[in-house]
Scaffold this motif. Structure first.
Motif, PDB file in Angstrom:
ATOM      1  N   ALA A  10       0.830  -1.209   0.000  1.00 49.95           N
ATOM      2  CA  ALA A  10       0.000   0.000   0.000  1.00 49.95           C
ATOM      3  C   ALA A  10       0.865   1.260   0.000  1.00 49.95           C
ATOM      4  O   ALA A  10       0.575   2.226  -0.722  1.00 49.95           O
ATOM      5  CB  ALA A  10      -0.932  -0.006   1.204  1.00 49.95           C
ATOM      6  N   ALA A  11       1.941   1.253   0.788  1.00 48.30           N
ATOM      7  CA  ALA A  11       2.846   2.413   0.819  1.00 48.30           C
ATOM      8  C   ALA A  11       3.555   2.580  -0.522  1.00 48.30           C
ATOM      9  O   ALA A  11       3.682   3.700  -1.032  1.00 48.30           O
ATOM     10  CB  ALA A  11       3.864   2.251   1.952  1.00 48.30           C
ATOM     11  N   GLN A  12       3.997   1.486  -1.114  1.00 49.96           N
ATOM     12  CA  GLN A  12       4.665   1.553  -2.417  1.00 49.96           C
ATOM     13  C   GLN A  12       3.715   2.043  -3.505  1.00 49.96           C
ATOM     14  O   GLN A  12       4.109   2.830  -4.364  1.00 49.96           O
ATOM     15  CB  GLN A  12       5.242   0.188  -2.794  1.00 49.96           C
ATOM     16  N   SER A  13       2.467   1.613  -3.453  1.00 51.37           N
ATOM     17  CA  SER A  13       1.478   2.053  -4.448  1.00 51.37           C
ATOM     18  C   SER A  13       1.212   3.544  -4.345  1.00 51.37           C
ATOM     19  O   SER A  13       1.114   4.242  -5.358  1.00 51.37           O
ATOM     20  CB  SER A  13       0.168   1.291  -4.260  1.00 51.37           C
ATOM     21  N   GLN A  14       1.091   4.033  -3.122  1.00 47.30           N
ATOM     22  CA  GLN A  14       0.845   5.464  -2.926  1.00 47.30           C
ATOM     23  C   GLN A  14       2.032   6.284  -3.416  1.00 47.30           C
ATOM     24  O   GLN A  14       1.868   7.327  -4.037  1.00 47.30           O
ATOM     25  CB  GLN A  14       0.564   5.753  -1.456  1.00 47.30           C
ATOM     26  N   LEU A  15       3.232   5.792  -3.158  1.00 49.21           N
ATOM     27  CA  LEU A  15       4.437   6.487  -3.612  1.00 49.21           C
ATOM     28  C   LEU A  15       4.554   6.439  -5.134  1.00 49.21           C
ATOM     29  O   LEU A  15       4.976   7.416  -5.760  1.00 49.21           O
ATOM     30  CB  LEU A  15       5.664   5.858  -2.954  1.00 49.21           C
ATOM     31  N   ALA A  16       4.163   5.313  -5.746  1.00 50.24           N
ATOM     32  CA  ALA A  16       4.239   5.176  -7.203  1.00 50.24           C
ATOM     33  C   ALA A  16       3.293   6.140  -7.912  1.00 50.24           C
ATOM     34  O   ALA A  16       3.585   6.595  -9.023  1.00 50.24           O
ATOM     35  CB  ALA A  16       3.929   3.736  -7.604  1.00 50.24           C
ATOM     36  N   LEU A  17       2.165   6.474  -7.274  1.00 51.74           N
ATOM     37  CA  LEU A  17       1.250   7.447  -7.868  1.00 51.74           C
ATOM     38  C   LEU A  17       1.862   8.841  -7.888  1.00 51.74           C
ATOM     39  O   LEU A  17       1.685   9.598  -8.841  1.00 51.74           O
ATOM     40  CB  LEU A  17      -0.069   7.476  -7.099  1.00 51.74           C
ATOM     41  N   ALA A  18       2.591   9.179  -6.838  1.00 54.55           N
ATOM     42  CA  ALA A  18       3.201  10.506  -6.740  1.00 54.55           C
ATOM     43  C   ALA A  18       4.509  10.607  -7.535  1.00 54.55           C
ATOM     44  O   ALA A  18       4.856  11.672  -8.032  1.00 54.55           O
ATOM     45  CB  ALA A  18       3.451  10.859  -5.282  1.00 54.55           C
ATOM     46  N   PHE A  19       5.227   9.491  -7.631  1.00 59.19           N
ATOM     47  CA  PHE A  19       6.518   9.448  -8.338  1.00 59.19           C
ATOM     48  C   PHE A  19       6.487   8.288  -9.346  1.00 59.19           C
ATOM     49  O   PHE A  19       7.123   7.261  -9.134  1.00 59.19           O
ATOM     50  CB  PHE A  19       7.670   9.235  -7.353  1.00 59.19           C
ATOM     51  N   PRO A  20       5.758   8.438 -10.454  1.00 58.80           N
ATOM     52  CA  PRO A  20       5.547   7.303 -11.355  1.00 58.80           C
ATOM     53  C   PRO A  20       6.804   6.788 -12.055  1.00 58.80           C
ATOM     54  O   PRO A  20       6.867   5.617 -12.419  1.00 58.80           O
ATOM     55  CB  PRO A  20       4.535   7.829 -12.372  1.00 58.80           C
ATOM     56  N   ARG A  21       7.801   7.611 -12.235  1.00 57.42           N
ATOM     57  CA  ARG A  21       9.000   7.179 -12.964  1.00 57.42           C
ATOM     58  C   ARG A  21      10.136   6.730 -12.048  1.00 57.42           C
ATOM     59  O   ARG A  21      11.221   6.419 -12.508  1.00 57.42           O
ATOM     60  CB  ARG A  21       9.492   8.317 -13.852  1.00 57.42           C
ATOM     61  N   ARG A  22       9.883   6.707 -10.748  1.00 53.45           N
ATOM     62  CA  ARG A  22      10.925   6.379  -9.789  1.00 53.45           C
ATOM     63  C   ARG A  22      10.774   4.942  -9.308  1.00 53.45           C
ATOM     64  O   ARG A  22       9.785   4.605  -8.694  1.00 53.45           O
ATOM     65  CB  ARG A  22      10.826   7.313  -8.594  1.00 53.45           C
ATOM     66  N   PRO A  23      11.772   4.091  -9.546  1.00 51.44           N
ATOM     67  CA  PRO A  23      11.639   2.687  -9.139  1.00 51.44           C
ATOM     68  C   PRO A  23      11.931   2.485  -7.655  1.00 51.44           C
ATOM     69  O   PRO A  23      12.484   3.365  -6.984  1.00 51.44           O
ATOM     70  CB  PRO A  23      12.698   1.973  -9.987  1.00 51.44           C
ATOM     71  N   ASN A  24      11.535   1.319  -7.171  1.00 53.57           N
ATOM     72  CA  ASN A  24      11.884   0.905  -5.814  1.00 53.57           C
ATOM     73  C   ASN A  24      13.092  -0.014  -5.907  1.00 53.57           C
ATOM     74  O   ASN A  24      13.091  -0.972  -6.673  1.00 53.57           O
ATOM     75  CB  ASN A  24      10.727   0.155  -5.156  1.00 53.57           C
ATOM     76  N   VAL A  25      14.112   0.280  -5.114  1.00 57.47           N
ATOM     77  CA  VAL A  25      15.313  -0.547  -5.090  1.00 57.47           C
ATOM     78  C   VAL A  25      15.021  -1.789  -4.256  1.00 57.47           C
ATOM     79  O   VAL A  25      14.497  -1.684  -3.145  1.00 57.47           O
ATOM     80  CB  VAL A  25      16.509   0.241  -4.483  1.00 57.47           C
ATOM     81  N   GLU A  26      15.347  -2.949  -4.779  1.00 62.46           N
ATOM     82  CA  GLU A  26      15.127  -4.197  -4.054  1.00 62.46           C
ATOM     83  C   GLU A  26      16.343  -4.596  -3.224  1.00 62.46           C
ATOM     84  O   GLU A  26      16.219  -5.214  -2.185  1.00 62.46           O
ATOM     85  CB  GLU A  26      14.796  -5.325  -5.041  1.00 62.46           C
ATOM     86  N   ASN A  27      17.537  -4.240  -3.700  1.00 62.68           N
ATOM     87  CA  ASN A  27      18.763  -4.690  -3.049  1.00 62.68           C
ATOM     88  C   ASN A  27      19.793  -3.565  -3.044  1.00 62.68           C
ATOM     89  O   ASN A  27      20.269  -3.154  -4.103  1.00 62.68           O
ATOM     90  CB  ASN A  27      19.313  -5.916  -3.798  1.00 62.68           C
ATOM     91  N   LEU A  28      20.139  -3.090  -1.852  1.00 63.80           N
ATOM     92  CA  LEU A  28      21.134  -2.018  -1.751  1.00 63.80           C
ATOM     93  C   LEU A  28      22.564  -2.532  -1.863  1.00 63.80           C
ATOM     94  O   LEU A  28      23.507  -1.746  -1.893  1.00 63.80           O
ATOM     95  CB  LEU A  28      20.972  -1.266  -0.427  1.00 63.80           C
ATOM     96  N   GLN A  29      22.729  -3.842  -1.921  1.00 64.74           N
ATOM     97  CA  GLN A  29      24.071  -4.411  -2.017  1.00 64.74           C
ATOM     98  C   GLN A  29      24.653  -4.274  -3.426  1.00 64.74           C
ATOM     99  O   GLN A  29      25.853  -4.396  -3.615  1.00 64.74           O
ATOM    100  CB  GLN A  29      24.056  -5.896  -1.623  1.00 64.74           C
ATOM    101  N   VAL A  30      23.794  -4.026  -4.402  1.00 63.89           N
ATOM    102  CA  VAL A  30      24.249  -3.845  -5.774  1.00 63.89           C
ATOM    103  C   VAL A  30      25.013  -2.522  -5.858  1.00 63.89           C
ATOM    104  O   VAL A  30      24.585  -1.506  -5.312  1.00 63.89           O
ATOM    105  CB  VAL A  30      23.033  -3.839  -6.740  1.00 63.89           C
ATOM    106  N   LYS A  31      26.141  -2.550  -6.535  1.00 65.03           N
ATOM    107  CA  LYS A  31      27.012  -1.372  -6.573  1.00 65.03           C
ATOM    108  C   LYS A  31      26.339  -0.155  -7.218  1.00 65.03           C
ATOM    109  O   LYS A  31      26.331   0.930  -6.661  1.00 65.03           O
ATOM    110  CB  LYS A  31      28.300  -1.710  -7.323  1.00 65.03           C
ATOM    111  N   ASP A  32      25.783  -0.314  -8.382  1.00 67.28           N
ATOM    112  CA  ASP A  32      25.197   0.811  -9.112  1.00 67.28           C
ATOM    113  C   ASP A  32      23.703   0.615  -9.286  1.00 67.28           C
ATOM    114  O   ASP A  32      23.228   0.270 -10.362  1.00 67.28           O
ATOM    115  CB  ASP A  32      25.868   0.956 -10.483  1.00 67.28           C
ATOM    116  N   PHE A  33      22.914   0.842  -8.227  1.00 67.75           N
ATOM    117  CA  PHE A  33      21.467   0.733  -8.350  1.00 67.75           C
ATOM    118  C   PHE A  33      20.921   2.012  -8.972  1.00 67.75           C
ATOM    119  O   PHE A  33      21.590   3.041  -9.012  1.00 67.75           O
ATOM    120  CB  PHE A  33      20.801   0.427  -7.004  1.00 67.75           C
TER     121      PHE A  33
END
Length: 154
Positions: A10-33
């Motif tokens: 629900a929080a991700q959906s609400q954020l996606a409506l306000a920031f439609p082109r901004r992805p959610n990072v799944e893993n911060l361990q990746v060097k260049d997310f």
């Protein structure tokens, strides 16, 4: 019973409506997310007894906001853009509740830390939820035997 994944969704959906082109990072361990982006993590959790049929659930979800880095060699974001994004996310969740399914969960939004490349917004949830069913099934009372006698007056 409300699952934590439902709150997160629900929080991700609400954020996606306000920031439609901004992805959610799944893993911060990746060097260049991908940047700009958001990362969600649960930071605190507590469940306590509320009644025979209900539990009080307190849980904190942290939203970490990332902006684009200034250049490829830097680990710093534009501070003004980072603060603006943090404020927009804070305002987005400042209604005092989050709709999850058919419920409106009590929620408090709080501005968190601002670093050179990230800023946080904390969402603290405090709500009552149904107690899970117990494994044991007890026999219910089927009969009551009651003997009554009138009190004799003297």
């Amino acid at each position: 019973m409300i699952e934590f994944e439902d709150i997160l969704s629900a929080a991700q959906s609400q954020l996606a409506l306000a920031f439609p082109r901004r992805p959610n990072v799944e893993n911060l361990q990746v060097k260049d997310f991908d940047r700009p982006s958001f990362y969600f993590r649960w930071t605190a959790s507590q469940v306590s007894d509320a009644s025979r049929a209900a539990l009080r659930v307190q849980r904190t979800l942290e939203i970490i906001c990332f902006e684009a880095l200034r250049d490829v060699n830097s680990q710093q974001s534009d501070l003004r853009a980072l603060l603006d994004t943090q404020q927009m996310v804070f305002r987005l969740f400042s209604a005092g509740y989050l709709t999850v399914g058919d419920r409106a969960l009590h929620m408090t939004a709080k501005l968190g830390e601002v670093d050179s490349d990230a800023a946080t917004v904390e969402l603290a949830f405090d709500y009552l939820d149904a107690r899970p069913e117990t494994q044991q099934d007890y026999d219910r009372m089927r009969q009551v035997h009651l003997n009554l006698r009138a009190k004799e007056e003297r």
